[in-house]
Scaffold this motif. Sequence first.
Motif, mmCIF file in Angstrom:
data_model
loop_
_atom_site.group_PDB
_atom_site.id
_atom_site.type_symbol
_atom_site.label_atom_id
_atom_site.label_comp_id
_atom_site.label_asym_id
_atom_site.label_seq_id
_atom_site.Cartn_x
_atom_site.Cartn_y
_atom_site.Cartn_z
ATOM 1 N N HIS A 131 4.434 2.617 9.843
ATOM 2 C CA HIS A 131 3.379 3.301 10.594
ATOM 3 C C HIS A 131 2.065 3.356 9.820
ATOM 4 C CE1 HIS A 131 5.841 5.001 13.999
ATOM 5 N NE2 HIS A 131 6.787 4.567 13.180
ATOM 6 N N GLU A 132 2.025 2.710 8.678
ATOM 7 C CA GLU A 132 0.755 2.633 7.959
ATOM 8 C C GLU A 132 -0.286 1.825 8.710
ATOM 9 O OE1 GLU A 132 1.520 1.073 4.112
ATOM 10 O OE2 GLU A 132 2.163 2.987 3.265
ATOM 11 N N VAL A 133 0.164 1.059 9.704
ATOM 12 C CA VAL A 133 -0.767 0.240 10.456
ATOM 13 C C VAL A 133 -1.857 1.089 11.103
ATOM 14 C CG1 VAL A 133 0.637 0.319 12.543
ATOM 15 C CG2 VAL A 133 -0.883 -1.603 12.167
ATOM 16 N N TYR A 134 -1.562 2.333 11.424
ATOM 17 C CA TYR A 134 -2.601 3.230 11.946
ATOM 18 C C TYR A 134 -2.853 4.428 11.033
ATOM 19 C CZ TYR A 134 1.387 5.987 13.728
ATOM 20 O OH TYR A 134 2.541 6.716 13.854
ATOM 21 N N LEU A 135 -1.895 4.770 10.145
ATOM 22 C CA LEU A 135 -2.107 5.907 9.255
ATOM 23 C C LEU A 135 -3.201 5.621 8.236
ATOM 24 C CD1 LEU A 135 1.518 7.208 8.536
ATOM 25 C CD2 LEU A 135 -0.221 8.227 10.014
ATOM 26 N N LYS A 136 -3.226 4.427 7.694
ATOM 27 C CA LYS A 136 -4.271 4.110 6.717
ATOM 28 C C LYS A 136 -5.659 4.065 7.358
ATOM 29 C CE LYS A 136 -1.576 1.882 3.087
ATOM 30 N NZ LYS A 136 -1.345 0.655 2.287
ATOM 31 N N PRO A 137 -5.838 3.469 8.546
ATOM 32 C CA PRO A 137 -7.144 3.605 9.207
ATOM 33 C C PRO A 137 -7.510 5.054 9.499
ATOM 34 C CG PRO A 137 -5.940 1.766 10.150
ATOM 35 C CD PRO A 137 -4.998 2.464 9.222
ATOM 36 N N TRP A 138 -6.526 5.900 9.821
ATOM 37 C CA TRP A 138 -6.826 7.315 10.015
ATOM 38 C C TRP A 138 -7.285 7.954 8.713
ATOM 39 C CZ3 TRP A 138 -2.328 9.638 13.462
ATOM 40 C CH2 TRP A 138 -2.405 9.070 14.741
ATOM 41 N N ALA A 139 -6.616 7.640 7.613
ATOM 42 C CA ALA A 139 -7.017 8.214 6.334
ATOM 43 C C ALA A 139 -8.441 7.804 5.969
ATOM 44 C CB ALA A 139 -6.039 7.791 5.238
ATOM 45 N N LEU A 140 -8.807 6.559 6.271
ATOM 46 C CA LEU A 140 -10.160 6.091 5.978
ATOM 47 C C LEU A 140 -11.173 6.634 6.968
ATOM 48 C CD1 LEU A 140 -9.350 2.346 5.159
ATOM 49 C CD2 LEU A 140 -9.900 4.155 3.533
ATOM 50 N N GLY A 141 -10.813 6.714 8.242
ATOM 51 C CA GLY A 141 -11.763 7.159 9.255
ATOM 52 C C GLY A 141 -11.970 8.653 9.277
ATOM 53 N N LEU A 142 -10.895 9.413 9.105
ATOM 54 C CA LEU A 142 -11.012 10.866 9.124
ATOM 55 C C LEU A 142 -11.429 11.425 7.770
ATOM 56 C CD1 LEU A 142 -7.794 11.748 11.175
ATOM 57 C CD2 LEU A 142 -10.142 11.586 12.020
ATOM 58 N N GLU A 143 -11.130 10.668 6.704
ATOM 59 C CA GLU A 143 -11.448 11.079 5.329
ATOM 60 C C GLU A 143 -10.782 12.402 4.974
ATOM 61 O OE1 GLU A 143 -15.654 11.015 4.725
ATOM 62 O OE2 GLU A 143 -15.850 8.892 5.240
ATOM 63 N N ILE A 144 -9.507 12.507 5.337
ATOM 64 C CA ILE A 144 -8.703 13.673 4.976
ATOM 65 C C ILE A 144 -7.352 13.173 4.460
ATOM 66 C CG2 ILE A 144 -9.820 15.150 6.701
ATOM 67 C CD1 ILE A 144 -7.338 14.836 8.456
ATOM 68 N N PRO A 145 -6.657 13.938 3.639
ATOM 69 C CA PRO A 145 -5.328 13.534 3.172
ATOM 70 C C PRO A 145 -4.324 13.527 4.320
ATOM 71 C CG PRO A 145 -6.250 15.270 1.784
ATOM 72 C CD PRO A 145 -7.100 15.199 3.007
ATOM 73 N N ILE A 146 -3.400 12.566 4.262
ATOM 74 C CA ILE A 146 -2.337 12.447 5.264
ATOM 75 C C ILE A 146 -1.008 12.407 4.526
ATOM 76 C CG2 ILE A 146 -1.293 10.997 7.041
ATOM 77 C CD1 ILE A 146 -4.051 10.032 7.805
ATOM 78 N N VAL A 147 -0.083 13.256 4.941
ATOM 79 C CA VAL A 147 1.262 13.278 4.388
ATOM 80 C C VAL A 147 2.218 12.844 5.488
ATOM 81 C CG1 VAL A 147 3.102 14.691 3.414
ATOM 82 C CG2 VAL A 147 0.727 15.089 2.725
ATOM 83 N N SER A 148 3.009 11.803 5.214
ATOM 84 C CA SER A 148 3.970 11.294 6.183
ATOM 85 C C SER A 148 5.384 11.507 5.647
ATOM 86 C CB SER A 148 3.739 9.804 6.458
ATOM 87 O OG SER A 148 4.602 9.326 7.465
ATOM 88 N N ILE A 149 6.264 12.023 6.486
ATOM 89 C CA ILE A 149 7.630 12.353 6.083
ATOM 90 C C ILE A 149 8.556 11.177 6.416
ATOM 91 C CG2 ILE A 149 9.528 13.990 6.352
ATOM 92 C CD1 ILE A 149 7.472 16.032 7.356
ATOM 93 N N ASP A 150 9.304 10.729 5.422
ATOM 94 C CA ASP A 150 10.315 9.686 5.618
ATOM 95 C C ASP A 150 11.679 10.345 5.764
ATOM 96 O OD1 ASP A 150 9.983 6.985 5.987
ATOM 97 O OD2 ASP A 150 9.326 6.617 3.940
ATOM 98 N N TYR A 151 11.958 10.838 6.944
ATOM 99 C CA TYR A 151 13.224 11.536 7.151
ATOM 100 C C TYR A 151 14.380 10.522 7.261
ATOM 101 C CZ TYR A 151 12.147 10.284 12.018
ATOM 102 O OH TYR A 151 11.822 9.605 13.166
ATOM 103 N N SER A 152 15.585 11.003 7.030
ATOM 104 C CA SER A 152 16.777 10.159 7.120
ATOM 105 C C SER A 152 17.066 9.822 8.577
ATOM 106 C CB SER A 152 17.981 10.876 6.507
ATOM 107 O OG SER A 152 17.739 11.194 5.149
ATOM 108 N N LEU A 153 17.589 8.626 8.790
ATOM 109 C CA LEU A 153 17.737 8.092 10.130
ATOM 110 C C LEU A 153 19.188 8.119 10.589
ATOM 111 C CD1 LEU A 153 15.385 5.000 9.760
ATOM 112 C CD2 LEU A 153 14.819 7.230 10.731
ATOM 113 N N ALA A 154 19.344 8.246 11.897
ATOM 114 C CA ALA A 154 20.664 8.127 12.524
ATOM 115 C C ALA A 154 20.988 6.630 12.659
ATOM 116 C CB ALA A 154 20.642 8.813 13.891
ATOM 117 N N PRO A 155 22.260 6.279 12.814
ATOM 118 C CA PRO A 155 23.441 7.145 12.921
ATOM 119 C C PRO A 155 24.028 7.564 11.576
ATOM 120 C CG PRO A 155 24.086 4.887 13.235
ATOM 121 C CD PRO A 155 22.587 4.868 13.065
#
Length: 868
Positions: free
Chosen positions: A522-546
């Motif tokens: 999801h960095e494909v849009y998170l990094k543009p958001w970090a550059l465009g909004l100029e605020i820190p972004i924290v993304s959670i890598d939660y464990s996946l099912a199953p």
Amino acid sequence: MTTIVVSNSIDKDHNEESSSNDEVNLPSDGTIRSITDRLPMGPIIAASRLMSCLSKQPRNITSKRHYTVSTNSNGKSSLLKPISKRISSSQSPSFPRSTSNSNSLHENSSPAMRNSTTTPSNLNSFSKTVTTSITPTTPTPDTIGFKFNYDPTYTQLRDLADTNCRYFSQQKTDVCRRFERLLIQLLHSIDLSVPLIQYLIDNFHHFDYSPEIKANGYRSLVVAHGQACERTLDILRQVDTKRVGLLFNLMYSSRLFQDLESWTKALIAMQHIIALAVKMIDYSEKKVLYVDADHVPLDIELDYFKMVAFDSEYFFGRTCGFQFAPSMQTMLTFLLAGLATYHETYNRPITYAAASLATAPKYILFPEQRAKKCAAIFRDSDYLFCKSFWNIVDHDYVKMGSRYIVPNVTVSKYFQIGPEPIEINSIIIPPPTASAGIDEPNERAAGNIGAGSDSSTGSGSKQPKQLVNIKLLSNEIREGMNELPLKKSDLEISSTTISPMSDHLLLHIHGGGFIATSSTTHEVYLKPWALGLEIPIVSIDYSLAPEYPFPRAIEECFYAYAWVLKNANKLGWTGKTLLLVGDSAGGNLVTIVTMKAIEAGLRKPDAIICFYTPFLLGYSMSPSRLMAIMDPLLNTGFLWRCLAAYAGIKSDDEPPHDELESAIIPNQNDSLSEKQHKINNIISSPDQIVPQSDNSFKNEQISKNLEYIRGDTYYSQLGDIMGSRQARLLRKLRESTLPNNPYMSPLRASDDILRQFPTTYLIACHQDPLLDDSITFARHLRSLSVEHHVVIVQNVTHGFLSFYNANNICKETTNRIMNDFARRYNINGSLFPSSSSSSKRKQHRKNILAPLTNPIFPMPISTDIIDE
């Protein structure tokens, strides 16, 4: 509360595509001539005209035609009346008729974007004479029943199909006979569909969010049918223009027949879907979008499963993604071709996989093969394959290539938090304690899918007990970040400048059906958001099912939320404004984290943003979820498998239950035709002239008391339709109460909790199978006087955030939403510039963000100037 209707330039793209595909050049006198009249004179033309004369084809058949829509004194169209009379004498399905007269169908077409509070001045006017050269305006949810005039579309479609049918009935060739049979099917389908659509139009205002905001699954179904009719009409125009002469048989008949056959099959399948939607309106008593499956008769529900099993194929070939923008249709076509190719190489030897890759272009060149393959995959594949395919974007080599596409940010740091409990104002948040599922296969080993060597997170990776993986993205180094600490490997761009802390922080939870993708994908849009909004972004890598089913992901996300509140300074954040964002499954987790924060007494986020979020995971039916039958990305089979994996249901690999052992279940190796032969009254094949719209099992309704009881006989019939493995999966999903848990389905949460929600932004797609989730949740928040905003996005598919760099429409739509969001919260970043040309920047489109009907939270009307 405000609403934005976000539209894109689909009208322009559609007109350009239509003009390029029609290949119809109108002379100055307005007549439509055959292909031989438009070519230079020569031997071929002379031979063509000679053949035309020998076959005694009347030249006046292709002359200019005018289709007149009769009107009454009030300017209302009477199209439906003569069609209804024709249908009443034929074998039409029974359906309730509304006594209300809807004026919404009879207004002129207009651009897709509009002010939701503005009433058009030409409400009672429309063109009475329509020629076949007119391209109808593409319908949108907010214009259906308000501005879009369906009468010319259906009138032209039926009249042109009837004209061509009469022409081919007079010919003696096999090609003409095939066209005649196909056109009879098309005419019958239109005759059955139009009154059903009229019934939906008369009633779908009951399910709208508000009188100003017209959006629900019933409207979307009508939109999709109208779009399919427009595409079919384009093909009929080409047939009408090119049918005379030798060149038709030599050059055009094969292609036009295949195109017309594909769209006819799609319209017949949509007729079945719309017929079921009509019945759902009465089962819901015209009050709610969701219909309790226990209140639906068995034969109706089995008809739905027949559509899922057999009708989906008609939407994955030449008609793939027709309900979206043209550029997205191309992208989805390649995506399905990749799905079919990947299935052939999945867990196969290298030599076989190499041979399959060599023949992969066949799924692009031959749409019918792609459609059959993809329909079988969605119907029969297990959750491990679905997980493996969607995790391709998380593969090491794919991520290496994405580095050349995704922009770099200064800070990109992976790290783990835990396992110590977190205490905030005497509130103790324990670390995650839910363990991995027992005997669950590890998808990473099977598909070689996982995070790159630079990351300990990612899909399929085994998570250390009581540890949570998160990622920090920032456009610059801010005060306090060195306490993490930051290493040289954590900096994508070298920088010695340390900026002050930010007043805003965005906490992100990614989607992926709870089983796939990671923060890296999801960095494909998170990094543009970090550059465009100029605020820190924290993304959670939660464990996946199953491997890690419910409630592990919730525990990890809530633990990370508490850690962020406790360690704001380490993230370069002053602790002032906290924003939660999630897409799809991530939006579900964002909502539940907010619920848990309210219950625990922790600080609530200042706002939450939920992109195309499932708010109800329980077994239920809604009109928008019917669209999953034709959705190439979020198909019904994929939804079932995601839910089963997240709920810990492992019926795919289990033997049948005792009560199912005596049932006669067909072999999974049976072909599709063999399965269809075993089912009574299955939806008719395309070779039949008259399709059946109502199908029921003769032995199902023995008595009125047994109409809703789902016993062994019911699941035996379901196994005949879906296969034994899928029947077991659906039975366990039906019998499980876990999906209705408020921590899985926020719509089941108590009003006391939802009443304390922060400002909530709900971004939904008008052709998304999860549209009704957002509309229903928004209506519930409104009833509780919770401030919220609804954004309806048109022409894009579910998951459009992930296509940020792959499609300009997805990118511009995302930028417009985030620009508006940034302005509301005084985020003073550089934001996102429009990709339009300088000439178009001079033309501004005004979006009026008007208050809705809730008087407790009135918001002033603001005008946004957005570049086209």
